[in-house]
Design an enzyme around this catalytic site. Structure first.
Site, PDB file in Angstrom:
ATOM      1  N   GLY A 191       0.655  -1.288   0.121  1.00 16.83           N
ATOM      2  CA  GLY A 191       0.099  -0.045  -0.018  1.00 16.83           C
ATOM      3  C   GLY A 191       0.873   1.098   0.005  1.00 16.83           C
ATOM      4  N   PHE A 222       3.427   9.042   3.063  1.00 19.28           N
ATOM      5  CA  PHE A 222       5.051   9.142   3.086  1.00 19.28           C
ATOM      6  C   PHE A 222       5.618   8.316   1.872  1.00 19.28           C
ATOM      7  CE2 PHE A 222       9.083   7.274   4.780  1.00 19.28           C
ATOM      8  CZ  PHE A 222       9.447   7.993   5.421  1.00 19.28           C
ATOM      9  N   ASP A 277      -2.081  12.359  15.299  1.00 11.83           N
ATOM     10  CA  ASP A 277      -2.362  11.708  14.044  1.00 11.83           C
ATOM     11  C   ASP A 277      -3.188  10.491  14.153  1.00 11.83           C
ATOM     12  OD1 ASP A 277      -3.211  12.255  11.375  1.00 11.83           O
ATOM     13  OD2 ASP A 277      -1.160  11.329  10.583  1.00 11.83           O
ATOM     14  N   GLY A 315       0.769   5.530   1.266  1.00 19.54           N
ATOM     15  CA  GLY A 315       0.151   6.544   2.128  1.00 19.54           C
ATOM     16  C   GLY A 315       0.986   7.817   1.771  1.00 19.54           C
ATOM     17  N   VAL A 334       4.884   1.202   0.584  1.00 16.32           N
ATOM     18  CA  VAL A 334       5.303   0.172   1.469  1.00 16.32           C
ATOM     19  C   VAL A 334       5.161  -1.161   0.987  1.00 16.32           C
ATOM     20  CG1 VAL A 334       4.444  -0.581   4.055  1.00 16.32           C
ATOM     21  CG2 VAL A 334       3.909   1.592   3.454  1.00 16.32           C
TER      22      VAL A 334
HETATM   23  N1  ATP Z   1       3.929  -2.242   9.668  1.00 17.70           N
HETATM   24  C1  ATP Z   1       3.384  -2.593   8.721  1.00 17.70           C
HETATM   25  N2  ATP Z   1       2.658  -3.808   8.545  1.00 17.70           N
HETATM   26  C2  ATP Z   1       1.971  -4.050   7.458  1.00 17.70           C
HETATM   27  N3  ATP Z   1       1.156  -3.141   6.796  1.00 17.70           N
HETATM   28  C3  ATP Z   1       1.857  -1.837   7.041  1.00 17.70           C
HETATM   29  C4  ATP Z   1       2.689  -1.544   7.754  1.00 17.70           C
HETATM   30  N4  ATP Z   1       2.732  -0.022   7.913  1.00 17.70           N
HETATM   31  C5  ATP Z   1       1.983   0.415   6.728  1.00 17.70           C
HETATM   32  N5  ATP Z   1       1.285  -0.368   6.253  1.00 17.70           N
HETATM   33  C6  ATP Z   1       0.185  -0.698   5.173  1.00 17.70           C
HETATM   34  O1  ATP Z   1       0.760   0.421   4.105  1.00 17.70           O
HETATM   35  C7  ATP Z   1      -0.207   1.074   3.477  1.00 17.70           C
HETATM   36  C8  ATP Z   1       0.250   2.592   3.602  1.00 17.70           C
HETATM   37  O2  ATP Z   1       0.291   2.745   5.101  1.00 17.70           O
HETATM   38  P1  ATP Z   1       0.912   4.509   5.471  1.00 17.70           P
HETATM   39  O3  ATP Z   1       1.076   4.278   6.818  1.00 17.70           O
HETATM   40  O4  ATP Z   1       2.173   4.726   4.629  1.00 17.70           O
HETATM   41  O5  ATP Z   1      -0.210   5.270   5.065  1.00 17.70           O
HETATM   42  P2  ATP Z   1      -1.617   5.517   5.613  1.00 17.70           P
HETATM   43  O6  ATP Z   1      -1.695   5.236   6.991  1.00 17.70           O
HETATM   44  O7  ATP Z   1      -2.871   4.796   4.416  1.00 17.70           O
HETATM   45  O8  ATP Z   1      -1.936   7.170   5.140  1.00 17.70           O
HETATM   46  P3  ATP Z   1      -1.229   8.261   6.006  1.00 17.70           P
HETATM   47  O9  ATP Z   1      -0.164   8.632   5.172  1.00 17.70           O
HETATM   48  O10 ATP Z   1      -2.237   9.349   6.246  1.00 17.70           O
HETATM   49  O11 ATP Z   1      -0.697   7.603   7.376  1.00 17.70           O
HETATM   50  C9  ATP Z   1      -1.497   0.868   4.522  1.00 17.70           C
HETATM   51  O12 ATP Z   1      -2.435  -0.114   3.855  1.00 17.70           O
HETATM   52  C10 ATP Z   1      -0.984   0.066   5.795  1.00 17.70           C
HETATM   53  O13 ATP Z   1      -2.011  -0.659   6.222  1.00 17.70           O
END
Ligand code: ATP
Ligand code: MG
Length: 447
Positions: free
Chosen positions: A80, A84, A203, A82, A87
């Site tokens: 996925g 940042f 957040d 976000g 991932v």
């Molecule tokens: N440690 C992890 N283990 C499994 N999946 C993860 C992990 N960290 C992030 N993800 C997955 O990666 C994707 C992107 O996460 P990320 O935190 O970058 O963005 P977000 O939370 O969707 O948006 P934001 O930028 O607003 O935080 C999401 O689907 C999240 O579930």
């Protein structure tokens, strides 16, 4: 929590301000990831960082190592993306570093053209590197090589709460699981607020709550976290950051940030868990677009509460538990920050609800989701195909049966109207089903 003066470290890196460029502009992200722009590049060396993080047990990975871990950031490992950046799921095998146990990890890579920047990366490394709690996602290490900035976390097989309540095609989360998630996330926040040097998370939202396979909730994303007020100060003043719909109204208006701003955001997530609705949903009629405004009048009213409860729960929840949880959400969402409870009291009120056993028993079977959406689609397609094949076979069988019936009626004494038809293939004779299976097997083999 360690007492490392990270703020002074940041200041030594960048001068006076520790806010990101977006913070200087004062930005509030929408819940769909628009966000903070930070083209800032830090004039500090990885050695400075290693010194600051000494004792944190964080590992500094090289790009080459993370490429090996994620199969060169392959799209099959992509989980996925976000604000940042993307991932990827990765696997650290026991050979990568002597002494480092084999484990699955999530590698988050800063998108250099994206909406977040070096400051969010550094805040995450510094906060999460020093905090350890069962309800905070564990940061295993980081990568800081040339322009590359990456974060390596323990892998959370359940993905985010957002995916479960709003995006999942699977059965709806049962009541007890929702409560478990709320309690876990509340404990994570309480820990941050009670730390020796309190931290305001800033957040708190469904997409930042990650889940273990047993639905233990863990907070992730500390890019916006701030040191809480100290001494006689009641708040810290910052430019408004966070996510629209989750941020406390007084913080949005004044920029005054207190732990009670996190409590408000917790109230919003609790409400999302109760109602199954997003905090802001532009696709709904005007009066329902803002979840808090719509649901608030029903939260302290036992008769009205059922109107806002998630219909996909099918009524299978503890009435008493829902009433108490709704009352907690109502308090957390209070307009006056002082009237909101602290997170420890929230944990104390929510946790006992887990043992209430007045949940009605219904013909409801919940299948724990072990697959991601892509896998689910594949499975569904397979099932559809099987269903189509079954129907084809049944139609064929029916036609055959009808032919046999007609034949039987026309030639009652014929010996050919047995239920089984034999087909010749070379010297061999096969029954219908065998021929069909052979055709299907050939198709599967791509013949
Ligand atoms: N440690 C992890 N283990 C499994 N999946 C993860 C992990 N960290 C992030 N993800 C997955 O990666 C994707 C992107 O996460 P990320 O935190 O970058 O963005 P977000 O939370 O969707 O948006 P934001 O930028 O607003 O935080 C999401 O689907 C999240 O579930
Ligand atoms: Mg996130």
């Amino acid at each position: 929590m360690a007492k490392s003066p990270w703020k002074s470290f940041l200041m030594s890196c960048w001068g006076k301000s520790v806010e990101s460029s977006a913070a200087r502009r004062g930005e509030l992200r929408s819940s769909s990831n628009s966000g903070i722009s930070d083209s800032f590049r830090a004039p500090f060396s990885p050695e400075d960082l290693s010194l600051t993080l000494a004792g944190s047990n964080l590992l500094a990975f090289t790009i080459a190592e993370l490429k090996a871990v994620t199969r060169n950031f392959s799209m099959t490992n992509f989980v996925g993306s976000g604000g940042f950046g993307p991932v990827y799921k990765g696997y650290i095998d026991e050979k990568l570093r002597p002494g480092l146990e084999a484990q699955y990890v999530a590698v988050k890579s800063l998108d250099l053209d994206g909406s977040q920047g070096h400051r969010e990366w550094l805040a995450e490394v510094i906060f999460l590197g020093q905090l350890r709690h069962p309800n905070l996602v564990k940061l295993v290490g980081y990568c800081c090589e040339d322009e590359h900035r990456m974060l390596v976390y323990e892998f959370m097989p359940g993905g985010s709460l957002e995916n479960h309540i709003f995006k999942s095609l699977l059965a709806s989360l049962p009541w007890s699981t929702r409560l478990k998630i709320a309690v876990g996330a509340a404990k994570g926040l309480a820990f941050l607020h009670e730390a020796e040097k309190p931290v305001i998370y800033r957040d708190f939202k469904a997409s930042n709550i990650l889940l273990e396979s047993d639905y233990t909730a863990k907070l992730s994303d500390f890019g916006l976290a701030k040191d809480g007020p100290q001494g006689d100060n009641t708040h810290v003043t910052t430019r408004v950051m966070g996510t629209h719909g989750y941020a406390a109204p007084e913080y949005v208006l004044t920029g005054h940030l207190t732990a009670k701003s996190d409590v408000y955001s917790f109230g919003v997530v609790l409400l999302e868990l109760l109602t199954g609705r997003r905090c802001v949903d532009k696709n709904r009629p005007n009066r329902q677009k803002n979840l808090v405004d719509w649901a608030r009048p029903c939260l302290n009213n036992a008769d009205k509460l059922s109107r806002v409860m998630d219909p996909s729960l099918d009524g299978l929840y503890s009435t008493k538990g829902a009433q108490r949880a709704a009352a907690i959400a109502h308090k957390c969402l209070s307009h006056t920050p002082k009237s909101r409870p602290d997170m420890r009291s929230v944990v104390e009120c929510l946790e006992p609800l887990l043992s209430l056993n007045d949940v009605p028993v219904g013909p409801f079977v919940y299948v724990a989701p072990t697959e991601r959406v892509g896998e689910k689609k594949e499975k569904e397609q397979e099932q559809e195909q099987e269903m189509e094949e079954k129907m084809e076979m049944e139609t064929e069988e029916k036609n055959h049966h009808n032919r046999d019936e007609r034949h039987k009626q026309r030639f009652p004494n014929s010996v050919i109207h047995s239920e089984i038809t034999l087909h010749r293939d070379g010297n061999n004779l096969y029954r219908n089903s065998h021929v069909r299976r052979t055709v299907r097997q050939n198709q599967e083999r791509g013949a």
